[in-house]
Design a protein around this motif. Structure first.
Motif, PDB file in Angstrom:
ATOM      1  N   TYR A  15       0.761  -1.193   0.016  1.00  0.00           N
ATOM      2  CA  TYR A  15       0.128   0.129  -0.165  1.00  0.00           C
ATOM      3  C   TYR A  15       0.920   1.196  -0.222  1.00  0.00           C
ATOM      4  N   LYS A  66       1.107   4.257  -2.996  1.00  0.00           N
ATOM      5  CA  LYS A  66       0.788   5.685  -2.729  1.00  0.00           C
ATOM      6  C   LYS A  66       1.699   6.516  -3.078  1.00  0.00           C
ATOM      7  N   GLN A  85      -2.596   8.936   5.033  1.00  0.00           N
ATOM      8  CA  GLN A  85      -3.102   8.372   3.606  1.00  0.00           C
ATOM      9  C   GLN A  85      -4.295   7.727   3.379  1.00  0.00           C
ATOM     10  N   TYR A  86      -4.058   6.726   4.391  1.00  0.00           N
ATOM     11  CA  TYR A  86      -5.202   5.530   4.173  1.00  0.00           C
ATOM     12  C   TYR A  86      -6.437   5.688   5.163  1.00  0.00           C
ATOM     13  N   LEU A  99      -9.965   1.221   0.386  1.00  0.00           N
ATOM     14  CA  LEU A  99      -8.522   1.778   0.423  1.00  0.00           C
ATOM     15  C   LEU A  99      -7.971   1.931  -0.837  1.00  0.00           C
ATOM     16  N   ASP A 138      -9.563   3.617  -3.315  1.00  0.00           N
ATOM     17  CA  ASP A 138     -10.374   4.333  -3.890  1.00  0.00           C
ATOM     18  C   ASP A 138     -11.076   3.829  -4.957  1.00  0.00           C
TER      19      ASP A 138
END
Ligand code: GLC
Length: 530
Positions: free
Chosen positions: A273, A277, A326-327, A346, A348
């Motif tokens: 993840y 990002k 961020q999440y 998570l 989007d």
């Protein structure tokens, strides 16, 4: 019979309560899973992991066991389980279940007896102390709810030890009787035909003063006994280790190939993840380089999500903060040391990122596991307590109750953007452009190429920090993987020794790879060397 079947298998985790209700009582059950075996076979699943089905007061969704020897009646009966195992095997699907060794429910008869009297023969089944000052170096896991690992039992005036909720007292593995009891539990389910266990929370079996009470040598001694017992009586059945630890601390759980067959790779998960990002693969590379080699008969188990919060225990405090920013933009998305959201929200619900994450999952070393519903990109429900938000009814169809139940579901299926009216199996299964079909395709390609079955990888220096480029090699086959983590087209340099002709698995065509290659935003390539 291939006893190493788990080394290159695709796993699928099921919350039995949430998967499929066969009798209209609103709770998913074992027969419901049996009804859906064709679906799992279509997806390409080799092994199902079912979450706890034991009788339980459900303070921790069944991880608080009140009876190790039966099935909670909302899930069905022992006969239903036997039938599920039989039918699954007919579909070439194996089944493993949770084995919760570390603790029981406080309603388990052992604990009821243990707390009834300091002289009870069961007193020593649990860990009691006159003070709550022992084992001070031990962290608390459920930081949002538990102030201490000790809880005072008013009646007998002593404290009992628990690594999770206070309603889950830890068993005392220094007691040989406890050790024996748990071997008997394993025997019972193995005799019934189960293909192995996902062994819950194993780092915490033994406590010692002056340590953090995790991963202790005596804990490994017991786990080796359990393995030896299985090896002798039930070869081909597996033990999958839940040790949420750094790779160097998980490595001992494989022993010399005489402890666990498999272990979850926890730390790679949040780094996938992070990579998505940041548009940079460095964090992934760092943790994989830090991952020690494992014995030939062992395998990692990789995942993107599971039934718990997306755990951030295996990152630095700064990284954790960054991941939350961020999440988990809303405070209620945070839970303990993690984030209680599902895979699709998570990312989007961005199809390109969702595919790319799966491309990484299915090409890294280890056997991948899919959390039910993530193969269609279903949503979560943040209004539900704790981790229940990611354990909602499977979205089978756009009919009322999502095709999960004909009765009143124990929890409403999700509505809205990622709800069942839009995101469901029925609308994806026959649509060649669906997310489900992409995942299914990746699984099929992965399974038809031996290179993915090894446990090692080699990173390529492709001169571009945004493109995770690596080689998987096994059984005489070589695959070159390229994952573009950035939202721009990126160029990679292919080292001379890898400039040759490949079969592009997704295009189904040969391509001659020269010194440079361009990848579209968030695209991925799986190339088999000719
Ligand atoms: C494991 C399970 C989690 C449970 C805990 C206590 O971490 O994954 O769901 O709450 O063990 O049994």
């Amino acid at each position: 019979m291939n006893n190493l079947w788990y080394k290159n298998a695709v796993f699928y985790e099921i919350s039995v309560r949430a998967f499929k209700d066969s009798n209209g009582d609103g709770h998913g059950d074992l027969r419901g899973i049996t009804e859906k075996l064709d679906y799992l076979q279509t997806l390409g699943v080799d092994c199902i992991w079912i979450m706890p089905i034991y009788p339980s007061p459900l303070k921790d969704d069944g991880y608080d066991i009140a009876d190790y020897y039966s099935v909670d009646k909302t899930f069905g009966s022992l006969d239903d389980l036997k039938e599920l195992i039989r039918a699954a095997h007919e579909h070439n699907i194996r089944i493993v279940m949770d084995l919760v060794l570390n603790h029981t429910s406080d309603e388990h008869p052992w604990f009821v007896a243990s707390r009834s009297d300091r002289n009870s023969p069961y007193r020593d089944y649990y860990v009691w102390s006159d003070t709550d000052q022992k084992y001070k170096d031990t962290r608390i896991i459920f930081v949002d709810t538990e102030p201490s690992n000790w809880t005072l039992d008013e009646k007998t005036g002593q404290y009992y030890w628990h690594r999770f909720y206070a309603s889950q007292p830890d068993l005392n593995f220094d007691n040989p009787k406890v050790q024996e009891e748990m071997l008997n539990v394993a025997r019972f389910w193995l005799d019934l035909g189960i293909d192995g266990f996902r062994a819950d929370a194993v780092p915490y079996l033994i406590e010692r003063e002056g340590t953090n009470c995790e991963n202790l040598p005596e804990t490994h001694d017991y786990l080796k006994k359990l393995r030896a017992f299985m090896e002798e009586n039930y070869p081909g059945r597996i033990l999958l280790c839940e040790a949420n630890q750094y790779p160097e601390d998980v490595r001992p759980y494989f022993g010399d190939g005489d402890e666990f067959h498999m272990g979850f790779h926890f730390p790679i998960m949040p780094r996938i993840y992070m990579a998505l990002k940041k548009g940079r693969f460095a964090d992934m590379e760092e943790i994989m380089r830090r991952t020690p080699a494992i014995p030939e008969n062992c395998q990692w188990c990789t995942f993107l999500r599971n039934h718990d919060e997306l755990t951030l225990e295996m990152v630095t405090p700064e990284e954790r903060q960054w991941m939350w920013e961020q999440y988990a933009p809303e405070p209620r998305m945070k839970l303990n040391m993690g984030i209680r959201r599902r895979f699709a929200p998570l990312l989007d619900n961005d199809r390109r990122k969702m595919e790319l994450a799966n491309s990484i999952l299915f090409t890294l070393p280890g056997s991948p596991i899919i959390y039910y519903g993530d193969e269609i990109g279903m949503g979560d429900n943040l209004d539900l307590f704790d981790r229940n938000g990611v354990r909602t009814p499977m979205q089978w169809d756009n009919v009322p109750n999502a095709g999960f139940s004909t009765g009143k579901p124990f929890i409403e299926p999700i509505k809205g953007e990622l709800g069942y009216e839009r995101v469901n199996v029925a609308c994806q299964i026959n649509n060649p452009d669906s997310f489900f079909r992409s995942v299914k395709r990746m699984i099929a390609l992965r399974k038809s190429h031996a290179a993915f079955g090894g446990s090692g990888m080699k990173w390529l220096d492709a001169g571009n920090p945004a493109v995770a480029a690596y080689i998987r090699e096994h059984d005489g086959e070589t695959v070159l993987i390229l994952n573009n983590l950035s939202d721009a087209a990126e160029v990679v340099n292919i080292p001379a020794e890898y400039q040759t002709t490949y079969l592009d698995l997704f295009a189904g065509q040969n391509i001659a790879v020269k010194d440079k290659l361009t990848l579209q935003p968030y695209s991925y390539l799986w190339l088999v060397k000719k």
